[in-house]
Design a protein around this motif. Structure first.
Motif, mmCIF file in Angstrom:
data_model
loop_
_atom_site.group_PDB
_atom_site.id
_atom_site.type_symbol
_atom_site.label_atom_id
_atom_site.label_comp_id
_atom_site.label_asym_id
_atom_site.label_seq_id
_atom_site.Cartn_x
_atom_site.Cartn_y
_atom_site.Cartn_z
ATOM 1 N N LYS A 1 0.846 -1.197 0.000
ATOM 2 C CA LYS A 1 0.000 0.000 0.000
ATOM 3 C C LYS A 1 0.881 1.246 0.000
ATOM 4 O O LYS A 1 1.928 1.292 0.652
ATOM 5 C CB LYS A 1 -0.935 0.003 1.216
ATOM 6 N N ILE A 2 0.466 2.222 -0.771
ATOM 7 C CA ILE A 2 1.121 3.514 -0.789
ATOM 8 C C ILE A 2 0.324 4.432 0.134
ATOM 9 O O ILE A 2 -0.889 4.595 -0.046
ATOM 10 C CB ILE A 2 1.175 4.098 -2.211
ATOM 11 N N THR A 3 0.977 5.011 1.131
ATOM 12 C CA THR A 3 0.251 5.760 2.146
ATOM 13 C C THR A 3 0.853 7.142 2.371
ATOM 14 O O THR A 3 2.041 7.368 2.153
ATOM 15 C CB THR A 3 0.249 5.014 3.499
ATOM 16 N N ARG A 4 -0.006 8.050 2.813
ATOM 17 C CA ARG A 4 0.403 9.384 3.254
ATOM 18 C C ARG A 4 -0.174 9.612 4.646
ATOM 19 O O ARG A 4 -1.093 8.905 5.065
ATOM 20 C CB ARG A 4 -0.127 10.473 2.295
ATOM 21 N N ARG A 5 0.332 10.585 5.326
ATOM 22 C CA ARG A 5 -0.175 10.930 6.650
ATOM 23 C C ARG A 5 -1.055 12.162 6.567
ATOM 24 O O ARG A 5 -0.679 13.178 5.981
ATOM 25 C CB ARG A 5 0.979 11.194 7.614
ATOM 26 N N ALA A 6 -2.252 12.058 7.141
ATOM 27 C CA ALA A 6 -3.163 13.203 7.213
ATOM 28 C C ALA A 6 -2.642 14.166 8.283
ATOM 29 O O ALA A 6 -1.813 13.800 9.118
ATOM 30 C CB ALA A 6 -4.568 12.733 7.547
ATOM 31 N N PRO A 7 -3.112 15.419 8.267
ATOM 32 C CA PRO A 7 -2.679 16.389 9.278
ATOM 33 C C PRO A 7 -2.875 15.910 10.714
ATOM 34 O O PRO A 7 -2.118 16.279 11.608
ATOM 35 C CB PRO A 7 -3.543 17.616 8.975
ATOM 36 N N ASP A 8 -3.907 15.069 10.935
ATOM 37 C CA ASP A 8 -4.147 14.576 12.297
ATOM 38 C C ASP A 8 -3.313 13.344 12.629
ATOM 39 O O ASP A 8 -3.447 12.755 13.707
ATOM 40 C CB ASP A 8 -5.635 14.268 12.496
ATOM 41 N N GLY A 9 -2.450 12.936 11.691
ATOM 42 C CA GLY A 9 -1.576 11.793 11.925
ATOM 43 C C GLY A 9 -2.123 10.463 11.473
ATOM 44 O O GLY A 9 -1.411 9.451 11.512
ATOM 45 N N SER A 10 -3.358 10.425 11.038
ATOM 46 C CA SER A 10 -3.953 9.163 10.579
ATOM 47 C C SER A 10 -3.412 8.779 9.211
ATOM 48 O O SER A 10 -2.916 9.616 8.452
ATOM 49 C CB SER A 10 -5.479 9.289 10.517
ATOM 50 N N GLU A 11 -3.496 7.498 8.910
ATOM 51 C CA GLU A 11 -2.975 6.969 7.647
ATOM 52 C C GLU A 11 -4.015 7.086 6.545
ATOM 53 O O GLU A 11 -5.173 6.742 6.729
ATOM 54 C CB GLU A 11 -2.582 5.504 7.829
ATOM 55 N N ILE A 12 -3.582 7.577 5.399
ATOM 56 C CA ILE A 12 -4.427 7.615 4.204
ATOM 57 C C ILE A 12 -3.824 6.665 3.178
ATOM 58 O O ILE A 12 -2.664 6.818 2.775
ATOM 59 C CB ILE A 12 -4.505 9.031 3.612
ATOM 60 N N ILE A 13 -4.583 5.651 2.769
ATOM 61 C CA ILE A 13 -4.107 4.722 1.749
ATOM 62 C C ILE A 13 -4.382 5.339 0.385
ATOM 63 O O ILE A 13 -5.525 5.557 0.000
ATOM 64 C CB ILE A 13 -4.787 3.349 1.876
ATOM 65 N N VAL A 14 -3.321 5.621 -0.346
ATOM 66 C CA VAL A 14 -3.433 6.269 -1.644
ATOM 67 C C VAL A 14 -3.726 5.256 -2.742
ATOM 68 O O VAL A 14 -4.531 5.509 -3.647
ATOM 69 C CB VAL A 14 -2.136 7.039 -1.979
#
Length: 233
Positions: A61-74
């Protein structure tokens, strides 16, 4: 000379489709194979993109971090697909994390100069690279389409159908087996829903005999019926 397992893996990939056996043999000689456990990083955001990376087995999975620190799966990528190609071609750092999402994954990494040197003056090899980039773009578009499907059951159905189309195995009677084990938490993050909502939907489908969750993946009993979920009002 008979091709090695690694050479056959390269030949079946989108990135090296159509390359001559001699070229694949040369690349295999410079390739490094890594076996990673669930949650381990293939790379982290900001690392230099110096190698082309091919998934031999498992799911990444390719992921980024949201401003609140949660994981976003791209996006999700699996066997025969390459990841990070654009960053390597641009000689730029990776813009996101690449983490193993399945229980384990095996990736093959080849130094960028070896691939780029082999591509020089070979337009057919460049065409394979373009196809790989197009496949990567489709995977990103899949995420956008899934996110826009409305209700959580529709987004879940779209996700499972998309993964089944890319990695699934046809079963007798119109069913399909998706050999990718994703936790309900991962499903929830990918479709932007709560764990409770996803659990309710998956449990309902299990009771209906539509989708069974197994340790090694998902069994979709009736692909057409699951596709019908997308058409519900």
């Amino acid at each position: 000379m008979e091709a090695s397992d690694l050479e056959r893996t390269l030949a079946r990939s989108t990135l090296f489709s159509g390359w001559e056996p001699e070229a694949l043999q040369a690349l295999a000689g410079q390739a490094a194979t890594r076996r990673l456990a669930k949650g381990e990083a293939v790379w982290l955001e900001g690392e230099d993109a110096t190698h082309f990376t091919l998934i031999r087995s498992g799911l990444v999975k390719i992921t980024r971090r949201a401003p609140d620190g949660s994981e976003i799966i791209v996006a999700l990528f699996g066997p025969r697909e390459s990841i990070g190609d654009a960053a390597v071609l641009g000689a730029s750092p990776y813009p996101a994390d690449a983490l193993v999402s399945s229980d384990a994954a095996v990736v093959v990494r080849i130094p960028a100069p070896a691939v780029l040197g082999a591509m020089r003056d070979h337009s057919d090899r460049g065409a394979a690279m373009i196809r790989a980039l197009a496949a990567h773009n489709r995977a990103l578009q899949d995420k956008i389409l899934i996110s826009g499907c409305g209700t959580v059951p529709k987004r879940l159905a779209a996700l499972l159908l998309t993964l089944a189309e890319r990695f699934g195995e046809e079963m007798p009677g119109g069913g399909a087996f998706l050999p990718i084990a994703l936790s309900r938490g991962e499903l929830a993050r990918f479709v932007h829903a709560t764990l409770e909502t996803v659990s309710r939907a998956m449990s309902a489908w299990a009771r209906q005999g539509l989708v069974a969750t197994r340790e090694d993946g998902f069994h979709i009993a009736d692909v057409a019926k699951l596709r019908g979920v997308l058409e519900q009002a």
